[in-house]
Motif scaffolding. Structure first.
Motif, PDB file in Angstrom:
ATOM      1  N   ALA A 582      31.253  34.288  43.657  1.00 57.55           N
ATOM      2  CA  ALA A 582      31.317  35.359  44.661  1.00 57.55           C
ATOM      3  C   ALA A 582      32.551  35.201  45.555  1.00 57.55           C
ATOM      4  O   ALA A 582      33.184  36.194  45.939  1.00 57.55           O
ATOM      5  N   LEU A 583      32.898  33.965  45.895  1.00 58.44           N
ATOM      6  CA  LEU A 583      34.119  33.731  46.678  1.00 58.44           C
ATOM      7  C   LEU A 583      35.349  34.192  45.910  1.00 58.44           C
ATOM      8  O   LEU A 583      36.255  34.804  46.483  1.00 58.44           O
ATOM      9  N   LEU A 584      35.378  33.900  44.619  1.00 60.62           N
ATOM     10  CA  LEU A 584      36.523  34.318  43.803  1.00 60.62           C
ATOM     11  C   LEU A 584      36.633  35.833  43.752  1.00 60.62           C
ATOM     12  O   LEU A 584      37.724  36.397  43.904  1.00 60.62           O
ATOM     13  N   LEU A 585      35.514  36.506  43.563  1.00 61.66           N
ATOM     14  CA  LEU A 585      35.545  37.968  43.483  1.00 61.66           C
ATOM     15  C   LEU A 585      35.892  38.599  44.823  1.00 61.66           C
ATOM     16  O   LEU A 585      36.541  39.650  44.866  1.00 61.66           O
ATOM     17  N   SER A 586      35.463  37.966  45.925  1.00 63.17           N
ATOM     18  CA  SER A 586      35.830  38.526  47.230  1.00 63.17           C
ATOM     19  C   SER A 586      37.321  38.334  47.495  1.00 63.17           C
ATOM     20  O   SER A 586      37.925  39.109  48.233  1.00 63.17           O
ATOM     21  N   GLY A 587      37.904  37.304  46.880  1.00 57.76           N
ATOM     22  CA  GLY A 587      39.349  37.096  47.016  1.00 57.76           C
ATOM     23  C   GLY A 587      40.159  37.999  46.113  1.00 57.76           C
ATOM     24  O   GLY A 587      41.285  38.384  46.451  1.00 57.76           O
ATOM     25  N   LYS A 588      39.577  38.360  44.967  1.00 55.91           N
ATOM     26  CA  LYS A 588      40.266  39.256  44.038  1.00 55.91           C
ATOM     27  C   LYS A 588      39.239  40.178  43.402  1.00 55.91           C
ATOM     28  O   LYS A 588      38.754  39.933  42.294  1.00 55.91           O
ATOM     29  N   PRO A 589      38.888  41.268  44.081  1.00 62.31           N
ATOM     30  CA  PRO A 589      37.828  42.154  43.601  1.00 62.31           C
ATOM     31  C   PRO A 589      38.113  42.781  42.247  1.00 62.31           C
ATOM     32  O   PRO A 589      37.182  43.200  41.548  1.00 62.31           O
ATOM     33  N   THR A 590      39.386  42.855  41.859  1.00 59.48           N
ATOM     34  CA  THR A 590      39.737  43.476  40.578  1.00 59.48           C
ATOM     35  C   THR A 590      39.672  42.497  39.411  1.00 59.48           C
ATOM     36  O   THR A 590      39.920  42.889  38.263  1.00 59.48           O
TER      37      THR A 590
END
Length: 636
Positions: A582-590
């Motif tokens: 989730a942290l990774l996706l919040s940093g790069k949503p695409t």
């Protein structure tokens, strides 16, 4: 701790009145070996006689249901099986929990008409409480294909004492007293990564599937959890879900949260996975549940649901399991090609498997830690289309059959048997018998138990226990490594073993994985639709292999939930991994799922053999390095 589905695992043993023998003349007494042989022959012969005399309705039932009914009706049969447990729990009202497979909703209506209670119905799959006396009538319907005891499930929480020495529990307990934030926040470097990369899970929804969230309101009142979107009617029972949600929130505090139980039934579990994605709009989904009948050789209903949501873009994380591994000598799993023994078992029809490639051994002995554990048997026929017929027997030290599974397989059944080790006693051993058909690749698993050497019996076990939906192609199967232990990890400052070291510290290459963590790899023979991966070859040289587990994350951590202080097991590891994603996706949503996978695995700290290994996968994942690998720019 094994948390079974809400169905009692064992029935009350059948009791047989004592037989008083008297005689005026002294006679020669049979030897202990002769007596054991006679008991084995009488028990197995009686059970196989039942299999040969099944009515059309009984042929669609699991053998345990048939045997339970016949034992209750036939005292002579009970006398031949004095130590036998069918494994079927019959309530005071005479009902049994069952899974019924039929064509449509009419089956559920028939169950209600027969006095049963429907817990969940989805298409033709029905989980119900059905009067034992009505089982034959339901099974005899033309629109019913099978009736079986309700499939049971477990979560992968581990008792602190079984996870390590008492000192381990004491050390982790100190951390619990000091803080309710998971130590995994620090050991994975998530705390510093949130600051460095400006990520906190915002914009991402992480959803948990487990047993229940009984203490959800209590955790929210204490400030440990925010609002949680619980699917309607899917709150469940228990608190493992609450503990998992706290871990996710500790590492990804701004992520939205959701929950649904996985324990109503196996089909309900699959339905809830899809609902969390489709209705709940979950970006990341994590569970810690396994059903005993999930095939190791083919994606079943739950794995297919995982395939659906990952194909739709969700990230799915699942506990690898706590069934041990071959590397640490903790495996209670055996797989390999069936090898017919040159000797037989007294009273048996069919050919027993020979466990010993260099000799003859038709039994594998079970450890004392296997008491009360389920034993499953699968073989490499397609699910729902088994034409080879294998049976499973558990015997005690005196030769009596105490449990068995002898379902008929003639082309429309599953290649699956399950029996349960009694919860007391010793000297138990298991045999696999090919009743008819072809030699197949077999998988024998004493779940959370072990095979051991006993007397003249050598122990035979293998790697490969991680299976089911955790081994789905695009799922992340998560192994466990302790956040704080006395075995190779930093301890709290001032501890004699590490007087200057911080506690907890970051994971390093010298960190240890949990000895109970389940290993891979996963050998499959069929696609989800039942077509063979390598047509004509379903032996050890055929099929395909999936590199599972995928990654490792922390366990042995603090939560505020009673009974989870600390929280051990791959049940605790999986939500740590989900939160980091989730942290990774919040940093790069695409970021695509493939990019997230590459970032997590390429930056993981290798714990075992270089590269992938069958216990820890690619290693323990770290939040900061994974964010860097994904290309998220640092804020400072």
């Amino acid at each position: 701790m094994v948390r079974f589905n809400r169905v009692a695992a064992y029935s009350v043993p059948v009791t047989v009145g004592a037989l008083l023998l008297s005689g005026a003349a002294a006679v020669a007494q049979p030897s202990a070996a002769d007596t054991a042989t006679a008991r084995t022959q009488a028990g197995i012969s009686a059970l196989q006689s039942i299999k040969k005399s099944l009515t059309p309705a009984e042929a669609k039932q699991a053998s345990q249901l048939v045997v339970e009914k016949r034992l209750r009706a036939d005292k002579g049969l009970a006398a031949k099986l004095p130590d036998y447990r069918s494994g079927v729990a019959v309530s005071d009202k005479g009902s049994v929990a069952v899974d019924i497979w039929g064509k449509d909703q009419k089956v559920a209506d028939a169950v209600r008409a027969a006095g049963g209670t429907v817990r969940h119905a989805s298409g033709g799959a029905v989980r119900a409480d059905l009067p034992l006396a009505a089982v034959d009538a339901i099974a005899g319907r033309a629109d019913v294909s099978s009736v079986k005891p309700a499939a049971q499930a477990m979560t992968w929480k581990e008792n602190a004492d079984s996870a390590g020495a008492a000192a381990r529990k004491q050390l982790a307990g100190k951390a619990v007293a000091a803080t309710q934030v998971s130590e995994g926040d620090k050991t994975h470097g998530a705390d510093t990564a949130r600051t460095k990369y400006g990520v906190n899970g915002s914009g991402i929804k992480v959803c948990v599937l487990s047993d229940g969230v009984d203490s959800l309101s209590k955790s929210q009142t204490a400030g440990e959890l925010p609002d949680v979107d619980v699917l309607a009617g899917q709150k469940g029972s228990g608190d493992e879900g609450t503990a998992m949600l706290e871990i996710v929130h500790d590492l990804a505090p701004n992520a939205a949260l959701g929950f649904a139980t996985a324990f109503t039934s196996e089909q309900s579990f699959a339905d809830n996975i899809r609902a969390l994605r489709n209705t709940g709009k979950c970006t990341v989904i994590v569970d810690d549940v396994s059903y005993f009948d999930e095939s190791p050789f083919q994606d079943g209903p739950v794995a297919q649901a995982v395939n659906d949501v990952t194909a739709a873009g969700a990230l799915y994380f699942s506990s690898a399991g706590n069934s041990g591994n071959l590397t640490d000598g903790t495996s209670g799993y055996y797989e390999g090609d069936f090898r017919g023994a040159s000797t037989t078992i007294p009273g048996i029809t069919g050919t027993p498997h020979n466990f010993d490639p260099n000799g003859t051994q038709v039994f594998d002995a079970l450890s004392a830690g296997s008491l009360g554990k389920p034993v499953t048997l699968f073989w490499s026929d397609p699910w729902g289309k088994a034409t080879s017929d294998y049976d499973l027997f558990i015997l005690n030290s005196s030769g009596s059959v105490v449990a068995s599974s002898e379902n008929p397989q003639n082309g429309t059944q599953n290649p699956y048997e399950i029996a349960s080790v009694p919860s007391s006693g010793s000297g138990y051993k298991v045999a696999v018998v090919k009743y008819s058909g072809e030699d197949r690749f077999i998988a024998l698993n004493v779940i959370r138990g072990r095979f051991v050497a006993s007397g003249s019996l050598k122990a035979f076990s293998t790697a490969g226990v991680t299976s089911g939906h955790s081994a789905a192609k695009d799922a992340f199967s998560v192994a466990a490594a302790p956040a704080a232990t006395a075995f190779g990890r930093p301890l709290e400052q001032g501890d004699p073993a590490n007087p200057a070291g911080p506690y907890p510290g970051l994971f390093t290459a010298s960190s240890k994985w949990e000895r109970f963590s389940s290993d891979g790899q996963r050998h499959l023979f069929y696609n989800a639709d039942g077509t063979a991966i390598t047509p004509g070859n379903v032996s050890s040289t055929g099929g395909a292999t999936r590199a599972k587990p995928d990654i490792t994350a922390a366990d042995g951590v603090a939560t505020s939930v009673s009974g989870f202080q600390p929280f051990y097991g791959t049940s605790a590891a999986a939500p740590h991994a989900a939160a980091i994603a989730a942290l990774l996706l919040s940093g790069k949503p695409t970021a695509t799922p493939a990019e997230i996978r590459t970032a997590l695995q390429s930056s993981a700290i290798d714990l075992g053999a270089p590269g992938f290994d069958a216990v820890t996968g690619k290693g323990v994942i770290m939040a900061g390095p994974a964010l860097a690998a994904l290309g998220v720019p640092a804020k400072q």
